[in-house]
Design an enzyme around this catalytic site. Sequence first.
Site, short mmCIF file in Angstrom:
data_model
loop_
_atom_site.label_atom_id
_atom_site.label_comp_id
_atom_site.label_asym_id
_atom_site.label_seq_id
_atom_site.Cartn_x
_atom_site.Cartn_y
_atom_site.Cartn_z
N LYS A 232 0.82 -1.22 0.00
CA LYS A 232 0.00 0.00 0.00
C LYS A 232 0.85 1.27 0.00
CE LYS A 232 -3.13 2.94 0.18
NZ LYS A 232 -4.09 3.15 -0.90
N ARG A 239 3.20 6.37 -7.22
CA ARG A 239 2.34 7.31 -7.94
C ARG A 239 2.87 8.74 -7.73
NH1 ARG A 239 -2.21 8.00 -10.65
NH2 ARG A 239 -3.48 9.82 -10.17
N CYS A 290 -3.55 10.90 1.38
CA CYS A 290 -2.75 9.70 1.14
C CYS A 290 -1.37 9.97 0.52
CB CYS A 290 -3.54 8.74 0.26
SG CYS A 290 -5.02 8.14 1.10
N1 LIG Z 1 -9.26 8.80 1.36
C1 LIG Z 1 -8.80 7.88 0.56
O1 LIG Z 1 -9.08 7.93 -0.64
C2 LIG Z 1 -7.96 6.73 1.07
C3 LIG Z 1 -7.58 5.74 0.18
C4 LIG Z 1 -6.85 4.67 0.62
C5 LIG Z 1 -6.47 4.60 1.96
N2 LIG Z 1 -6.81 5.58 2.82
C6 LIG Z 1 -6.39 5.46 4.21
O2 LIG Z 1 -7.52 5.12 4.99
C7 LIG Z 1 -7.45 5.75 6.28
C8 LIG Z 1 -8.68 6.59 6.49
O3 LIG Z 1 -8.72 7.61 5.51
P1 LIG Z 1 -10.02 8.48 5.28
O4 LIG Z 1 -9.76 9.27 4.05
O5 LIG Z 1 -11.24 7.65 5.34
O6 LIG Z 1 -9.97 9.42 6.57
P2 LIG Z 1 -11.13 10.35 7.13
O7 LIG Z 1 -10.49 11.40 7.92
O8 LIG Z 1 -12.07 10.72 6.02
O9 LIG Z 1 -11.94 9.37 8.06
C9 LIG Z 1 -11.48 8.91 9.29
C10 LIG Z 1 -12.66 8.85 10.22
O10 LIG Z 1 -12.26 8.18 11.39
C11 LIG Z 1 -12.85 8.83 12.50
N3 LIG Z 1 -12.10 8.48 13.71
C12 LIG Z 1 -10.90 8.93 14.11
N4 LIG Z 1 -10.54 8.35 15.25
C13 LIG Z 1 -11.54 7.51 15.58
C14 LIG Z 1 -11.77 6.63 16.66
N5 LIG Z 1 -10.86 6.49 17.62
N6 LIG Z 1 -12.91 5.92 16.69
C15 LIG Z 1 -13.83 6.06 15.71
N7 LIG Z 1 -13.68 6.87 14.67
C16 LIG Z 1 -12.54 7.59 14.60
C17 LIG Z 1 -12.81 10.30 12.13
O11 LIG Z 1 -13.71 11.06 12.88
C18 LIG Z 1 -13.17 10.23 10.65
O12 LIG Z 1 -14.56 10.30 10.44
C19 LIG Z 1 -6.14 6.54 6.27
O13 LIG Z 1 -5.13 5.77 6.85
C20 LIG Z 1 -5.86 6.74 4.80
O14 LIG Z 1 -4.49 6.90 4.55
C21 LIG Z 1 -7.56 6.64 2.40
#
Ligand SMILES: NC(=O)c1ccc[n+]([C@@H]2O[C@H](COP(=O)([O-])OP(=O)(O)OC[C@H]3O[C@@H](n4cnc5c(N)ncnc54)[C@H](O)[C@@H]3O)[C@@H](O)[C@H]2O)c1
Length: 477
Positions: A232, A239, A290
């Site tokens: 990952k 990229r 990311c």
């Molecule tokens: N956004 C993308 O396109 C994408 C793609 C691949 C991987 N990721 C990875 O996935 C993970 C999440 O990314 P995202 O974009 O969804 O983030 P985000 O910030 O949109 O969502 C995270 C959510 O988790 C919640 N949260 C934080 N701590 C918490 C807890 N202790 N208990 C419950 N909820 C909690 C936050 O309030 C938020 O709503 C990251 O590690 C990111 O790198 C994201």
Amino acid sequence: MTDTLSELIKARGPIRRIGVVGMGYVGTPAAALFADLPEIKEVIGFERGSPVSEEKVATLNRGECPLKGEEPGLAELIKKVVAAGTFRATGDYAPVTDLDAVTISVQTPFRNKKDLIPDYTPLKSALRSVGEHLTEGTLVVVESTVTPGTTVGMAREILEEASGLVAGEGFALAHAPERVMVGRLLKNIKEHDRCVGGIDEASTARAVELYAPLLTAGHVIPMTATAAEVTKTAENTFRDLQIAAANQLALYCEAMGVNFYEVRTGIASLKGEGITRAILWPGAGVGGHCLTKDTYHLERGVRAPGAGALDFPADRESLYTLARGINDFMPHHMLTLTGSALEQADKDLDGAKIALLGWAFIADSDDARESPSETYYEAATAAGAEVRVHDPWVRHADEAEISDDLEAVLSGADAVALFTAHREYRSLDPERVKTLCGCEHPAVIDGRNLIAPDPWIEAGFSYRGIGRGDRNTHTLR
Ligand SMILES: NC(=O)c1ccc[n+]([C@@H]2O[C@H](COP(=O)([O-])OP(=O)(O)OC[C@H]3O[C@@H](n4cnc5c(N)ncnc54)[C@H](O)[C@@H]3O)[C@@H](O)[C@H]2O)c1
């Protein structure tokens, strides 16, 4: 060890109840898709106890989508699964006790990129909350992007300490990173191959069982947890690296007076018999949660205490962090182009009115995390410019006031900086924009190759575009 776990999993039976921690861009679509599977009885989305999270929980429980921007099918799917009673959201972790599998997709940013110090506060808290309610035979999957070694290390330790159970004996543990892009979340989850890595065979098998039903076109690729973490972080690092290569070439093309896009077509034409020279697109900068951080997770992983010796000169910068620096430079280059375009029209950055179009980091989305627009905004403001921002999707930013009234933002502007490829910017009419700007030679700076330069130059604009060495030195009409 795995035998005990296999028996516990067998006794539990097929996966029917799932928890998804973190209702963000990753967790929300995943939870909705799980809840729509015929064999799944219940999916619970967990959020933390902040006012914003409480609002998110309430929105979801009304059957509405908390994400703005264009996300095909997501709003309809959330409405459907809430109405069907297979999905609900909560801030209370007690129901974890009854779940067969819990995935964790909370944010994993960096507190200090230079010293490779992540901010694992949300992840640690999520792991602890899940661990406190964990029961035997449950599968826990870290979906968040993490430093290689985190699942077998920190995640395992916190879950074991909080639950009193042993990973690989009392519960299954895996990493299954998400590979989604905003704007196509549902499609990506269903259609991309999914790397799934457990800390042991039983964990991998249970995680494969969780994800396989979600995939309509993609396949599950089983591997170890650490290999999945490297996969990952490396795919995003690559990229970012490829974008940096395009950006560097765009800067060279500008300096040498040629059109990057012509060069790109020429390079890409060499193909066949295993040859590919396809290159990505340059632009005003790389943003999002990311690509701006995953390089640092990879770098941190190879330097972690558990990692083996790295044979690479200690005084030489990694190719990957060098690439990050190139991409971080692009909004500053946009400012240089703005200054040069203004100068051609006998104006100065200091005191200029700039219309900054696009605050989201990606087209037709409301995701503005780590947006290059913010870097530009701060640098332009520091240089004395008055910057007004338009975005059709982003409604709020701490750093700047955002308007959804495009004509008002363009009114009286000395320069128009195009930062995001939102659909509505593609159809901008130079004559209309010039009338709104209200001056003879407004500047336009295209950071996303959105507009054809000639009609704008003909209309009297001072034009600059990333990679457009063939047009950046035009004479004013
Ligand atoms: N956004 C993308 O396109 C994408 C793609 C691949 C991987 N990721 C990875 O996935 C993970 C999440 O990314 P995202 O974009 O969804 O983030 P985000 O910030 O949109 O969502 C995270 C959510 O988790 C919640 N949260 C934080 N701590 C918490 C807890 N202790 N208990 C419950 N909820 C909690 C936050 O309030 C938020 O709503 C990251 O590690 C990111 O790198 C994201």
